[in-house]
Design a protein around this motif. Sequence first.
Motif, PDB file in Angstrom:
ATOM      1  N   UNK A 185       3.558  81.454 -34.992  1.00 37.74           N
ATOM      2  CA  UNK A 185       3.615  82.874 -35.350  1.00 37.74           C
ATOM      3  C   UNK A 185       2.884  83.717 -34.306  1.00 37.74           C
ATOM      4  N   UNK A 186       1.769  83.217 -33.804  1.00 41.38           N
ATOM      5  CA  UNK A 186       1.045  83.917 -32.744  1.00 41.38           C
ATOM      6  C   UNK A 186       1.906  84.047 -31.498  1.00 41.38           C
ATOM      7  N   UNK A 187       2.618  82.975 -31.148  1.00 46.57           N
ATOM      8  CA  UNK A 187       3.478  83.002 -29.967  1.00 46.57           C
ATOM      9  C   UNK A 187       4.600  84.018 -30.144  1.00 46.57           C
ATOM     10  N   UNK A 221       4.609  86.575 -32.135  1.00 45.83           N
ATOM     11  CA  UNK A 221       4.031  87.921 -32.182  1.00 45.83           C
ATOM     12  C   UNK A 221       3.749  88.450 -30.776  1.00 45.83           C
ATOM     13  N   UNK A 222       3.200  87.591 -29.928  1.00 46.80           N
ATOM     14  CA  UNK A 222       2.883  88.027 -28.572  1.00 46.80           C
ATOM     15  C   UNK A 222       4.158  88.370 -27.798  1.00 46.80           C
ATOM     16  N   UNK A 223       5.209  87.575 -27.992  1.00 40.12           N
ATOM     17  CA  UNK A 223       6.488  87.857 -27.342  1.00 40.12           C
ATOM     18  C   UNK A 223       7.063  89.181 -27.843  1.00 40.12           C
ATOM     19  N   UNK A 224       6.901  89.443 -29.137  1.00 38.37           N
ATOM     20  CA  UNK A 224       7.396  90.691 -29.720  1.00 38.37           C
ATOM     21  C   UNK A 224       6.624  91.883 -29.172  1.00 38.37           C
ATOM     22  N   UNK A 225       5.320  91.727 -29.005  1.00 38.10           N
ATOM     23  CA  UNK A 225       4.498  92.800 -28.439  1.00 38.10           C
ATOM     24  C   UNK A 225       4.947  93.124 -27.019  1.00 38.10           C
ATOM     25  N   UNK A 226       5.233  92.088 -26.224  1.00 43.86           N
ATOM     26  CA  UNK A 226       5.701  92.321 -24.861  1.00 43.86           C
ATOM     27  C   UNK A 226       7.033  93.058 -24.862  1.00 43.86           C
ATOM     28  N   UNK A 227       7.905  92.720 -25.827  1.00 46.13           N
ATOM     29  CA  UNK A 227       9.190  93.411 -25.953  1.00 46.13           C
ATOM     30  C   UNK A 227       8.969  94.885 -26.302  1.00 46.13           C
ATOM     31  N   UNK A 228       8.059  95.149 -27.237  1.00 43.51           N
ATOM     32  CA  UNK A 228       7.768  96.532 -27.617  1.00 43.51           C
ATOM     33  C   UNK A 228       7.179  97.318 -26.455  1.00 43.51           C
ATOM     34  N   UNK A 229       6.324  96.662 -25.688  1.00 39.82           N
ATOM     35  CA  UNK A 229       5.736  97.339 -24.522  1.00 39.82           C
ATOM     36  C   UNK A 229       6.816  97.734 -23.526  1.00 39.82           C
ATOM     37  N   UNK A 230       7.773  96.827 -23.317  1.00 40.29           N
ATOM     38  CA  UNK A 230       8.843  97.101 -22.351  1.00 40.29           C
ATOM     39  C   UNK A 230       9.721  98.267 -22.814  1.00 40.29           C
ATOM     40  N   UNK A 231       9.890  98.396 -24.143  1.00 47.97           N
ATOM     41  CA  UNK A 231      10.750  99.447 -24.689  1.00 47.97           C
ATOM     42  C   UNK A 231       9.995 100.739 -24.978  1.00 47.97           C
ATOM     43  N   UNK A 232       8.661 100.683 -24.927  1.00 47.46           N
ATOM     44  CA  UNK A 232       7.850 101.802 -25.388  1.00 47.46           C
ATOM     45  C   UNK A 232       8.039 103.040 -24.542  1.00 47.46           C
ATOM     46  N   UNK A 249      -5.486  89.024 -31.819  1.00 52.52           N
ATOM     47  CA  UNK A 249      -4.440  88.777 -32.799  1.00 52.52           C
ATOM     48  C   UNK A 249      -4.726  87.399 -33.396  1.00 52.52           C
ATOM     49  N   UNK A 250      -5.085  87.358 -34.679  1.00 50.44           N
ATOM     50  CA  UNK A 250      -5.552  86.123 -35.306  1.00 50.44           C
ATOM     51  C   UNK A 250      -4.567  85.672 -36.382  1.00 50.44           C
ATOM     52  N   UNK A 251      -4.183  84.408 -36.343  1.00 53.68           N
ATOM     53  CA  UNK A 251      -3.300  83.850 -37.355  1.00 53.68           C
ATOM     54  C   UNK A 251      -3.536  82.347 -37.411  1.00 53.68           C
ATOM     55  N   UNK A 252      -3.282  81.756 -38.566  1.00 51.35           N
ATOM     56  CA  UNK A 252      -3.469  80.305 -38.686  1.00 51.35           C
ATOM     57  C   UNK A 252      -2.265  79.520 -38.182  1.00 51.35           C
ATOM     58  N   UNK A 253      -1.151  80.219 -37.901  1.00 51.31           N
ATOM     59  CA  UNK A 253       0.080  79.585 -37.442  1.00 51.31           C
ATOM     60  C   UNK A 253       0.258  79.845 -35.943  1.00 51.31           C
ATOM     61  N   UNK A 254       0.148  78.811 -35.129  1.00 50.92           N
ATOM     62  CA  UNK A 254       0.259  78.970 -33.674  1.00 50.92           C
ATOM     63  C   UNK A 254       1.618  79.518 -33.259  1.00 50.92           C
ATOM     64  N   UNK A 283      -6.508  81.278 -33.010  1.00 49.10           N
ATOM     65  CA  UNK A 283      -6.317  80.606 -34.298  1.00 49.10           C
ATOM     66  C   UNK A 283      -7.369  81.070 -35.285  1.00 49.10           C
ATOM     67  N   UNK A 284      -7.116  80.838 -36.565  1.00 45.82           N
ATOM     68  CA  UNK A 284      -7.985  81.390 -37.602  1.00 45.82           C
ATOM     69  C   UNK A 284      -9.422  80.902 -37.500  1.00 45.82           C
ATOM     70  N   UNK A 285      -9.630  79.714 -36.920  1.00 46.68           N
ATOM     71  CA  UNK A 285     -11.012  79.242 -36.802  1.00 46.68           C
ATOM     72  C   UNK A 285     -11.822  80.059 -35.793  1.00 46.68           C
ATOM     73  N   UNK A 286     -11.134  80.839 -34.961  1.00 49.09           N
ATOM     74  CA  UNK A 286     -11.821  81.706 -33.998  1.00 49.09           C
ATOM     75  C   UNK A 286     -12.083  83.105 -34.557  1.00 49.09           C
ATOM     76  N   UNK A 287     -11.823  83.299 -35.845  1.00 44.84           N
ATOM     77  CA  UNK A 287     -11.980  84.626 -36.447  1.00 44.84           C
ATOM     78  C   UNK A 287     -13.385  85.206 -36.263  1.00 44.84           C
TER      79      UNK A 287
END
Length: 271
Positions: free
Chosen positions: A18-20, A22-33, A11-16, A48-52
């Motif tokens: 936003x990444x955090x 997003x990851x929390x949201x993914x964990x929430x979706x996994x729990x509800x899935x 998951x790549x984004x230039x905003x740290x 981060x975007x430099x790791x693209x």
Amino acid sequence: MWSRLGRPVYLVDRDDQQLLRAKEYIEKLRAESQVPSLGRWGQIITSPSQDLPKAVSDSWLLVECVPESLALKRKVIQQLDDLAHPDTIVASNSSSYTITEIIQDLRVKQPDRFIGLPKLRGTNGKMLKAIEIMGSGQTKPEILSRLVEETRNHGFKPFQVHRTSTGYIYNRIWAAIKRETLLTLAEGVASPEEIDSIFKDVLKTPKGPCEQMDVVGLDVVLDIEQHYADVRQGIPEEPRALLRKMVAQGKLGVKSGSGFYDYSESSKPRD
């Protein structure tokens, strides 16, 4: 969903931050899935975007998920094409721009590897299984068939779009609902509250169209509506005129604190 088979996903984004989130949201979706992983979920690697370049080199599929700005999507898609191995599939998550429009005039190395892959989200924000798959006139047939198989294996319900279509399948229908809602408002037939109330009462959805547009952002809705008007004849002007007026007033929806509804702190009920 892409991590369902235990494979890692970048998951790549230039905003740290936003990444955090997003990851929390993914964990929430996994729990509800209701679509369990097979054994264990794959790792979500936030980068981060430099790791693209590292993320691109490790992946068989790249999916662009930036906002619905054609210029921005083209910039990201060109960047992915420049970095990716020729055998890597490059996809766009856009639901209003076709992949043909996005890669048009770009200097892409492999025009036959691009595909549109928008993921649908429910009106209550929960994950849906439905995913649409649409190639350009140049996309290799084996890429289409591979993505139908891979998405199904990962728990999606794939729908292949058989001809190039602005808006794909679902969003063409949703666009008509949005447009008629905006026209109803522009003509003074009903208020946002009345439209949403009758919509939810009849269709039993958790949100009405005005509430959904506020979540998306009225500036984004305006961009999408303008794009439909640019590529199709007969689109009425009144819905876009209403949106332009609201955007000019700073009423963008939830993100600005007001849109069709007031989301400011002062509007919330006090204890």
